[in-house]
Enzyme design. Structure first.
Site, PDB file in Angstrom:
ATOM      1  N   GLY A  90     -33.818  -3.897   9.254  1.00  0.00           N
ATOM      2  CA  GLY A  90     -34.777  -2.904   9.738  1.00  0.00           C
ATOM      3  C   GLY A  90     -34.658  -2.707  11.238  1.00  0.00           C
ATOM      4  O   GLY A  90     -33.594  -2.864  11.845  1.00  0.00           O
ATOM      5  N   SER A  91     -35.783  -2.374  11.863  1.00  0.00           N
ATOM      6  CA  SER A  91     -35.762  -1.883  13.248  1.00  0.00           C
ATOM      7  C   SER A  91     -35.335  -2.913  14.286  1.00  0.00           C
ATOM      8  O   SER A  91     -34.993  -2.532  15.418  1.00  0.00           O
ATOM      9  CB  SER A  91     -37.146  -1.332  13.619  1.00  0.00           C
ATOM     10  OG  SER A  91     -37.444  -0.202  12.823  1.00  0.00           O
ATOM     11  N   THR A  92     -35.371  -4.219  13.961  1.00  0.00           N
ATOM     12  CA  THR A  92     -34.879  -5.190  14.939  1.00  0.00           C
ATOM     13  C   THR A  92     -33.391  -4.984  15.208  1.00  0.00           C
ATOM     14  O   THR A  92     -32.872  -5.428  16.230  1.00  0.00           O
ATOM     15  CB  THR A  92     -35.115  -6.637  14.441  1.00  0.00           C
ATOM     16  OG1 THR A  92     -34.586  -6.783  13.120  1.00  0.00           O
ATOM     17  CG2 THR A  92     -36.598  -6.985  14.436  1.00  0.00           C
TER      18      THR A  92
END
Length: 662
Positions: free
Chosen positions: A369-371
């Site tokens: 995801g966004s990490t």
């Protein structure tokens, strides 16, 4: 003078006696034949008209009989001589071997397993004295014990002590192979268990000496000195340590990875025995065991406890499937903590959940995801495709390929800087920025892929840990139409928690990736400490790009528009990034639930520690990474900073703008 008449008879005067004649052997009557003397009557001979005399008897010759007896004795002697030659010459080695087998007993001397400690020498895994309870089945036969139910009697006495069933013990004491001399009845028993058996043997021996009806059915039971693996801190760091199986071998974790070094080398002892007891007057031979090597890990027990306690509580609170926390020294790559929940207690594997017996932080592969957006932005900065202040117009929806993309919230058109794209974690903004990596989408894909590989995605972390996954990252020519646009914001490829932490440590270390390490060094039997080999280092991005990116990550936590406000730590500049990804259910292979995460380092301007947290499939409360993982990051980071006595730098925050006015 008187005259004598002529008529008066003369008086006989006896003559001298004659010696008797010898017995004539031809005379069947054995009578002594006399010769007629003077005046004797003549002997009458039988006339021819009378019956003829019997011929004398003749005795048989003894020589044939003697020959027969001599021949028989000769045959008997030949049989004895032949057997003697067979025993002492032809089969001498075989009979000697049998004699040795019956007389001498060989036992293994188990080497003491090396201990495992944390970086400060605190014991995490130790070995305590124990015994393997063994038996010689040949000493339980009816011929040996003079009773038919020796194995049954012995099993009945041992079963409650060893915690095994009588039937199982009988099978061992009465094996199919009747010549078997060694069986293990139970492994790694405490000294108290062996003392019970030894006292019982002594009592039976004493009673058998006074009561002829008593048999010592435990005479064939022995004990081999061994060791029992103990984990003093219970389930703490169980995912790292692993466990030791019934055979004394490492069954997971460091115990398995370094089993050869930890195990040492077993020895042997050979001694003469009689009736199950050692004969003290006969010399024994012994090959001493070589103890195993002690291993010192890089983890800090206290930081490990803080991480494990924090993730365990949050997993329970969120009613999640599982979660993990990784704490890493940004400069050396050394892992200070690696905790997952649920875990297990290696001291009692009987109650452990099979799915929890591993290290999920290394073995679980999931879409980050966004990490992962930090890698896309790093590539954009490194290739000079944009700067933190570059303007990015972010619409509510973006049509690319076969999909219509959106951010996690509906919004009017955003006018963000590249720094704002990262701070607000915009999927659309990241797609637009990553598209600047090449003149065509194919070129952009190739460039992004090269940076993902440099950050360690799609490769093993370097730990060499059992069961570790390297994740999944397809080559760019294999990316589907949608993957071309989802991979920049962290969907369409998979990683493990250690890889995710390493990405942020690379940025914190000035753009140089250091292979993570768990082993700080080893200590042999001589007590000499040998440091582990230096980890491999590789530059991923320039120091300038890394410093710029660290300042941008501060906005995620410090700016009011950032998504990581719950990770803020008073007095410290914190760099971090939230992540909330659609989660692939391992059971069905379909998207179900979310992976919530937070990653960052501190102090942001002079990094020392990286903390990464992820929770799988939270079903109670919020599932956004900033909401449920941000607080864990804060709790663990604060504890680590205090434990390692890392003070705030006092530097001002970067305060980069998030948006702009069109």
């Amino acid at each position: 003078m008187t005259e004598v008449s002529d008529r008066e008879p003369r008086r006989r005067v006896p003559g001298p006696a004659k010696p008797p004649r010898p017995r004539d052997p031809r005379d069947p009557r054995g009578a002594v034949r006399r010769q007629p003397g003077p005046g004797a009557r003549p002997v009458r001979r039988p006339s021819a008209s009378r019956a003829p005399a019997q011929p004398p008897l003749r005795l048989g010759s003894p020589r044939p009989r003697l020959r027969m007896v001599g021949l028989a004795l000769t045959l008997v002697l030949l049989v004895f001589v032949g057997r003697l030659l067979q025993v002492q010459a032809v089969d001498a080695s075989a009979y000697a071997a049998k004699a040795e087998l019956n007389r001498y007993v060989v036992h293994t001397l188990t080497a003491e397993r090396g201990g495992i400690t944390d970086r400060n020498g605190v014991a995490l895994a130790i070995s305590e004295d124990a015994y393997d309870i063994t038996a010689d089945p040949t000493m339980f036969t009816s011929k040996q014990l003079k009773v038919d139910d020796g194995p049954e009697q012995a099993a009945a006495l041992l079963a409650p002590i060893l915690g095994k069933t009588q039937a199982d013990l009988v099978k061992l004491l009465r094996p199919e192979n009747r010549e078997l001399r060694y069986v293990r009845l139970a492994t790694r028993q405490t000294p108290q268990v062996w003392k019970q058996i030894k006292d019982l043997k002594a009592a039976l021996t004493t009673k058998a000496g006074t009561d002829n009806n008593t048999v010592n059915v435990l005479a064939g039971v022995f004990a081999d000195p061994s060791s029992q693996r103990v984990y003093p801190n219970g389930d703490l760091a169980a995912g790292i340590l692993g466990w030791v199986n019934a055979d004394g071998k490492g069954g997971g974790g460091i115990e398995q990875q370094l089993d050869k070094e930890l195990s040492g080398k077993d020895g042997k002892i050979r001694y003469a025995q009689s009736g199950g007891r050692e004969v003290p007057t006969v010399a024994s031979t012994e090959t001493p065991a070589v103890p195993g090597t002690d291993v010192e890990l890089t983890i800090d027990r206290d930081i490990q406890w803080a991480a494990q306690n924090a993730i365990t509580e949050q997993v329970k609170k969120s009613k999640a499937d599982r979660g993990y926390v990784v704490v890493q020294d940004t400069r050396t790559g050394q892992i200070l903590a690696m905790a997952d929940s649920p875990g297990f207690d290696p001291n009692d594997l009987s109650t452990a959940d099979a799915e929890a017996m591993g290290n999920a932080a290394l073995q679980d592969a999931y879409e980050p995801g966004s990490t992962a957006k930090v890698m896309s932005v790093a590539a954009v900065l490194e290739r000079n495709a944009a700067t933190p202040l570059t303007h990015v117009v972010v619409p509510n929806r973006l049509h690319r390929g076969d999909r219509l993309f959106k951010d996690d919230v509906d919004h009017a058109t955003w006018y963000l800087t590249l720094n704002g794209v990262l701070a607000k974690s915009s999927n659309i903004g990241t797609i637009l920025a990553a598209g600047q990596l090449g003149k065509t989408q194919e070129q952009a894909n190739q460039v992004l892929y090269s940076y993902l590989r440099k950050f360690g995605i799609g490769s093993y972390s370097g730990l060499g840990f059992p069961g570790e996954t390297k994740g999944i990252l397809a080559a760019p020519d294999k990316w589907s139409t949608s993957q071309q646009y989802t991979i920049p914001f962290g969907q369409g490829f998979s990683i493990n928690a250690m890889q995710a932490a390493s990405v942020y440590s690379t940025i914190a270390n000035g753009g140089v990736r250091v292979d993570p390490t768990l082993i700080r060094g080893t200590k042999g039997a001589d007590g000499r400490f040998t440091p582990a080999a230096q980890p491999r280092k590789s530059r991923v991005v320039s120091a300038k790009t890394a410093t710029t990116l660290a300042g941008m990550l501060e906005s995620v936590v410090d700016d009011e528009q950032g998504t990581g406000a719950k990770a803020a730590i008073p007095g410290y500049n914190v760099a971090g990034k939230t992540g909330t990804a659609n989660r692939v259910d391992p059971a069905t292979g379909r998207y179900r639930g979310y992976t919530s995460s937070f990653a960052g380092f501190a102090p942001a301007d002079k990094p020392r520690i990286t903390v990464y947290c992820a929770i799988q499939n939270a079903t109670a409360g919020s599932y956004f990474g900033g909401q449920i993982c941000g607080p864990i990051y804060k709790q663990v980071m604060e504890f680590a900073l205090k434990t390692l006595q890392i003070p705030p730098t006092g530097a001002k925050a970067a305060n980069l703008p998030v948006d702009y006015k069109p």
